[in-house]
Design a protein around this motif. Structure first.
Motif, PDB file in Angstrom:
ATOM      1  N   TYR A 106      -0.503  -2.542  -1.178  1.00  0.00           N
ATOM      2  CA  TYR A 106       0.316  -2.996  -2.306  1.00  0.00           C
ATOM      3  C   TYR A 106      -0.577  -3.520  -3.419  1.00  0.00           C
ATOM      4  O   TYR A 106      -1.581  -4.168  -3.175  1.00  0.00           O
ATOM      5  CB  TYR A 106       1.264  -4.120  -1.881  1.00  0.00           C
ATOM      6  N   GLN A 287       5.454  -7.251   5.817  1.00  0.00           N
ATOM      7  CA  GLN A 287       6.756  -6.894   6.382  1.00  0.00           C
ATOM      8  C   GLN A 287       7.869  -7.115   5.345  1.00  0.00           C
ATOM      9  O   GLN A 287       8.756  -6.265   5.180  1.00  0.00           O
ATOM     10  CB  GLN A 287       7.003  -7.763   7.618  1.00  0.00           C
ATOM     11  N   HIS A 290       7.662  -4.520   2.622  1.00  0.00           N
ATOM     12  CA  HIS A 290       8.087  -3.231   3.165  1.00  0.00           C
ATOM     13  C   HIS A 290       9.617  -3.150   3.189  1.00  0.00           C
ATOM     14  O   HIS A 290      10.209  -2.168   2.736  1.00  0.00           O
ATOM     15  CB  HIS A 290       7.506  -3.037   4.569  1.00  0.00           C
ATOM     16  N   GLU A 291      10.248  -4.200   3.680  1.00  0.00           N
ATOM     17  CA  GLU A 291      11.714  -4.198   3.737  1.00  0.00           C
ATOM     18  C   GLU A 291      12.331  -4.168   2.348  1.00  0.00           C
ATOM     19  O   GLU A 291      13.316  -3.477   2.107  1.00  0.00           O
ATOM     20  CB  GLU A 291      12.206  -5.437   4.508  1.00  0.00           C
ATOM     21  N   SER A 293      11.154  -2.867  -0.248  1.00  0.00           N
ATOM     22  CA  SER A 293      10.885  -1.622  -0.975  1.00  0.00           C
ATOM     23  C   SER A 293      12.055  -0.650  -0.872  1.00  0.00           C
ATOM     24  O   SER A 293      12.142   0.322  -1.633  1.00  0.00           O
ATOM     25  CB  SER A 293       9.589  -0.972  -0.472  1.00  0.00           C
TER      26      SER A 293
END
Lengths: 318, 267
Positions: A106, A287, A290-291, A293
């Motif tokens: 990222y 985490q 990621h969620e 996104s």
């Protein structure tokens, strides 16, 4: 270094181990069995003590002078980081650091309060009590993130915003309010982590995010326990009782529905093992991003609004 | 003056809290509790403020059914709430609703310092949030009179979160393009000043009102120099660009009307 009461027996064991090690090295004696025995004792003691921490112990841990600070985590977590400076209105507040970071694939804007390690740096950084220009620098970076579609990570660690005359003259209240407003306007994913002290308005000014996490021994409070005790009992020394009453630990925040996750710290707290803490922090942050996104810009905006819309506990009489 | 003293009962006289001069109560009330000698603006209760601000008999209270809980089981909080309710006759530290100003509908919220220092807990935050949402939903301007010592300690972190929640309300109203006017009355402090209060499109303050972030002692301790004599007054905040205009109590209603007319929210 300051030794806190509940840490004292651990520190005594640790110096004993240290002494034995030195002794064996100097005299060439094999004391490994004794050392191993003491290490086991140390481990057992740590477990025992940390299983029964009171809220006040957590306050002391959150303020521990060896606790890792924002820049420590940035160094330990991020592949790269370039710090950016200034509010473009005449000031650069060292109490808030921010910049562009690479973290596990990222590209991020990272902003956080920064405490000082020695007396000189503590004074320079004003004990992480940010002035209006600190929050205005933060806002500038948030807007930069929005423009270039970079997710935002904030690391919160402040006793409070700076309460002095200078800060009042430059509008500390307005700066805090507008920082929150700016964070509500963003359409990029935002994650905030309270890593140490989450001190009232100065903290929430950087913590209006899609996900808010806390390290296990961090605190988040509307008022310092000392101030609370001074108001209720006219006795600041009753701060430990006030810490109980205020429910300011990470577990409290999770139970009250105010944060999304508590990140475990290594046995003995973050300052005993900054590396491991940084690794846990890093994977928790990744985490979350990621969620998040999976959400569209509009959804991210709405999600953040709804998150804070729900906060509060009250009754509705018929 | 002599004649009045002779004829009036002691209840007809009040003393100015600032200059300590004796005032004839009917005159004092007619002057909206502003001292005719020194101009000191005495604090008003929320419903008194509503009465002198809105068109007569147009106020419709909303969300009056919300009550504070004691989520942290904080020492003495239920007692404090009960006492505040008994002494003020109100259930919470802000009264909100809709009403007419110069014939046009507005959303209004008035904080009441007499109720636990106007402190913002979950109910105050929720009611203020609903003011902004009502404004956005019904295309109405929002007017908030602030009077608060800050966040309500007894609800801990939940109170702190009200700063963010009410700020979210401002953001929604702003996005809807509707006017939000704030009036800082004595005192407007800490968690209230550092959230929704400071984000209004136009900020009016009453003369002499205490307006600031931290307590005066804390501020002085944290500073090298001595604070100026007018530190944390409405006048100080105006000098430093944090307040648009200082308006005497009697002129607040016409000023609000003018602003709403300019922003197309009324008239």
């Amino acid at each position: 270094m300051t030794i806190f009461d509940f840490e004292k027996p651990i520190n005594e064991l640790e110096s004993a181990i240290q002494e034995l090690r030195q002794l064996s090295a100097e005299k060439g004696l094999d004391r490994s069995r004794e050392i191993a025995e003491l290490e086991t004792q140390r481990e057992r003691l740590l477990k025992q003590i940390f299983a029964h921490l009171r809220p006040w112990d957590k306050v002391l841990l959150a303020r521990h002078p060896k606790r890792p600070y924002t820049m420590d985590y940035i160094r330990l977590m991020c592949e790269q980081f370039v710090e950016l400076h200034g509010d473009r209105l005449g000031f650069d507040d060292p109490a808030i650091v921010g910049g562009l970071a690479k973290l596990g694939g990222y590209k991020l804007v990272v902003v956080g309060q920064q405490k000082g390690r020695d007396l000189k740096e503590r004074q320079k950084r004003n004990f992480a009590m940010a002035k209006p220009e600190g929050y205005r620098k933060a806002m500038r970076l948030f807007q930069l993130a929005e423009k270039f579609r970079l997710p935002v990570l904030t690391l919160v660690d402040t006793p409070a915003a700076d309460p002095g005359v200078e800060s009042e003259s430059r509008g500390i209240s307005e700066a805090i309010a507008r920082s929150m407003l700016t964070m509500f306007q963003l359409t990029v994913p935002t994650v905030a982590v309270v890593i140490g002290e989450g001190g009232s308005g100065g903290a929430i000014a950087l913590a209006v995010a899609n996900r808010v996490l806390m390290l296990e021994h961090a605190i988040y409070s509307v008022i310092p326990p000392e101030g609370c005790a001074a108001i209720i009992w006219r006795d600041a020394s009753r701060a430990p009782e006030a810490a109980d009453a205020l429910q300011l630990t990470a577990d409290d925040a999770l139970r009250l529905g105010l944060i999304d996750m508590v990140i475990s710290e290594p046995l003995g707290a973050a300052h005993r093992d900054p590396q491991t803490t940084a690794l846990s922090l890093r994977s928790a942050i990744l985490q979350q991003f990621h969620e998040l996104s999976a959400l569209t810009p509009e959804q991210l905006y709405q999600h953040r609004h709804e998150r804070f819309r729900r906060m509060g506990t009250f009754l509705s009489t018929p | 003056m002599q004649r009045r003293v002779a004829s009036g009962s002691s209840e007809q006289w009040v003393q100015c809290q600032k200059c300590k001069k004796i005032l004839f109560k009917p005159d004092f009330e007619r002057a909206l509790r502003v001292c005719i000698h020194c101009g000191h603006h005495h604090r008003l209760r929320a419903r008194e403020r509503i009465a002198i601000t809105l068109d007569p008999d147009t106020f419709v209270e909303q969300d009056a059914e919300l009550r504070s809980d004691d989520p942290l089981r904080f020492p003495d909080y239920p007692d404090k709430l009960m006492r505040a309710q008994q002494t003020t006759g109100e259930f919470e530290a802000v009264i909100t609703g809709t009403g007419k100003l110069g014939g046009s509908e507005v959303v209004i919220g008035v904080m009441d310092f007499a109720f636990m220092g106007g402190s913002m807990g979950s109910v105050v935050g929720e009611k203020i949030m609903r003011c902004f949402l009502r404004g956005a939903d019904e295309y109405l301007p929002v007017i908030l009179f602030c009077a608060s010592g800050g966040a309500r300690m007894q609800e801990g972190m939940l109170s702190l979160m009200q700063m963010a929640k009410t700020t979210a309300g401002v953001e929604k109203l702003q996005r809807a393009g509707l006017p939000y006017l704030a009036v800082f009355t004595d005192p407007t402090m800490a968690g209230v000043l550092a959230s929704f209060a400071s984000l209004a499109d136009v900020i009016i303050a009453e003369p002499g009102a205490l307006v600031g972030f931290a307590g005066q002692r804390v501020a002085a301790q944290a500073s090298s120099g001595k604070p100026p004599t007018n530190f944390q007054t409405a006048e100080f905040q105006t000098e430093h660009g944090m307040v648009d205009l200082i308006v005497p109590r009697a002129q607040i209603r016409p000023t609000l009307l003018y602003l709403l007319e300019m922003f197309g929210g009324a008239g």
